[in-house]
Design a protein around this motif. Structure first.
Motif, PDB file in Angstrom:
ATOM      1  N   GLU A 168       0.825  -1.207   0.000  1.00 22.70           N
ATOM      2  CA  GLU A 168       0.000   0.000   0.000  1.00 22.70           C
ATOM      3  C   GLU A 168       0.863   1.262   0.000  1.00 22.70           C
ATOM      4  O   GLU A 168       0.420   2.323   0.432  1.00 22.70           O
ATOM      5  N   GLY A 169       2.079   1.155  -0.513  1.00 27.74           N
ATOM      6  CA  GLY A 169       3.029   2.228  -0.359  1.00 27.74           C
ATOM      7  C   GLY A 169       3.608   2.089   1.048  1.00 27.74           C
ATOM      8  O   GLY A 169       3.066   1.376   1.869  1.00 27.74           O
ATOM      9  N   PRO A 170       4.698   2.701   1.350  1.00 31.18           N
ATOM     10  CA  PRO A 170       5.407   3.627   0.485  1.00 31.18           C
ATOM     11  C   PRO A 170       6.461   2.942  -0.385  1.00 31.18           C
ATOM     12  O   PRO A 170       6.670   1.735  -0.301  1.00 31.18           O
ATOM     13  N   HIS A 181       5.704   8.205   0.352  1.00 30.72           N
ATOM     14  CA  HIS A 181       4.420   7.587   0.657  1.00 30.72           C
ATOM     15  C   HIS A 181       3.441   7.718  -0.511  1.00 30.72           C
ATOM     16  O   HIS A 181       3.612   8.553  -1.402  1.00 30.72           O
ATOM     17  N   ALA A 182       2.409   6.888  -0.477  1.00 28.21           N
ATOM     18  CA  ALA A 182       1.376   6.936  -1.511  1.00 28.21           C
ATOM     19  C   ALA A 182       0.746   8.319  -1.608  1.00 28.21           C
ATOM     20  O   ALA A 182       0.294   8.742  -2.673  1.00 28.21           O
ATOM     21  N   LEU A 238       1.833   8.757  -5.375  1.00 29.81           N
ATOM     22  CA  LEU A 238       2.388   7.677  -6.190  1.00 29.81           C
ATOM     23  C   LEU A 238       1.407   7.159  -7.234  1.00 29.81           C
ATOM     24  O   LEU A 238       1.815   6.638  -8.268  1.00 29.81           O
ATOM     25  N   GLY A 239       0.123   7.275  -6.973  1.00 31.72           N
ATOM     26  CA  GLY A 239      -0.871   6.822  -7.938  1.00 31.72           C
ATOM     27  C   GLY A 239      -1.267   7.873  -8.953  1.00 31.72           C
ATOM     28  O   GLY A 239      -2.089   7.606  -9.832  1.00 31.72           O
ATOM     29  N   HIS A 274      -3.998   5.585  -0.732  1.00 32.95           N
ATOM     30  CA  HIS A 274      -3.670   4.170  -0.575  1.00 32.95           C
ATOM     31  C   HIS A 274      -4.526   3.300  -1.491  1.00 32.95           C
ATOM     32  O   HIS A 274      -4.034   2.331  -2.086  1.00 32.95           O
ATOM     33  N   PHE A 326      -3.289   3.735  -5.123  1.00 32.84           N
ATOM     34  CA  PHE A 326      -1.983   3.107  -5.309  1.00 32.84           C
ATOM     35  C   PHE A 326      -2.113   1.588  -5.357  1.00 32.84           C
ATOM     36  O   PHE A 326      -1.541   0.928  -6.227  1.00 32.84           O
ATOM     37  N   ARG A 327      -2.874   1.019  -4.428  1.00 32.59           N
ATOM     38  CA  ARG A 327      -3.036  -0.438  -4.384  1.00 32.59           C
ATOM     39  C   ARG A 327      -3.707  -0.951  -5.660  1.00 32.59           C
ATOM     40  O   ARG A 327      -3.327  -1.993  -6.206  1.00 32.59           O
TER      41      ARG A 327
END
Length: 220
Positions: A28-30, A63-64, A83-84, A193, A196-197
């Motif tokens: 789930e990050g990071p 982090h996400a 991140l997403g 999260h 990103f996931r």
């Protein structure tokens, strides 16, 4: 959290490999980057003045949510793109080494997930720039990259030391965070999260460029 993807970022010089960092992407990050060095801090100045007796290895987390910080200084964060939702190259850290020859030797077999950077000169101070960009954008020729397809590309480049770098700090290893793109978190944590996931689960694998012939074969 479990490690989803991970590997070494190595510097090749004079026929051997030295450890610059180890990266790991969690469920789930990071994105975690450990600047790996054996031993403990014996003397400190600047950022290490309060770390006497602690491991030399330092960890950076992206982090996400886009929050980036060093784990021993979590209150000193910068905020980049989540991140997403990476849309451009996000420079987030600079790792300065007094010489590549002072990095720890790597004595393990190379893995296809390892990134190897070529460095012709071991004895001069060198800065390594770390950035994250979209997978659809090719990194410039001077960058090595690790692409998680459908998510983002982690890129690393070598650069000469800044000419005005303070003389009394030149013998030390140093990590600097890049100036953030935002003043605060650009997205809610739960949404970051989840996005990103979702993209991580849909990713089609890892692409390392440039990859050495030995790494591609899993040899050493």
């Amino acid at each position: 959290m479990a490690e989803k993807v991970g590997g070494w970022i190595l510097v090749e010089s004079k026929g051997g490999y030295r450890r610059l960092a180890r990266y790991a992407i969690e469920d789930e990050g990071p994105l975690n980057i450990r600047f790996v060095r054996a031993g403990t801090v014996q003397e400190g100045t600047g950022a290490d003045s309060d770390r006497i007796g602690q491991p030399k290895t330092r960890k950076l987390s992206y982090h996400a949510t886009g929050q980036v910080h060093l784990d021993h200084r979590p209150g000193e964060s910068v905020f980049m793109e989540p991140l997403g939702r990476i849309t451009g190259l996000n420079l987030f850290a600079v790792y300065r080494v007094p010489s590549v020859g002072r990095l720890d030797e790597h004595d393990e077999a190379l893995s296809p997930s390892d990134l190897v950077l070529a460095c012709p000169e071991q004895s001069v101070p060198t800065q390594f720039l770390f950035g994250i960009g979209p997978c659809t954008t090719s990194a410039p020729g001077t960058w090595g990259s690790i692409s998680l397809e459908g998510l983002f590309t982690l890129s690393v480049a070598m650069a000469p030391e800044a000419p005005d770098y303070p003389e009394h700090l030149k013998i030390y290893f140093s990590i600097f965070l890049w100036k953030g793109l935002f003043e605060q978190l650009p997205i809610q944590e739960d949404l970051a999260h989840a996005e990103f996931r979702q993209k991580l689960d849909a990713s089609q694998g890892l692409v390392v460029s440039p990859a050495t012939p030995a790494a591609a074969k899993g040899g050493c």
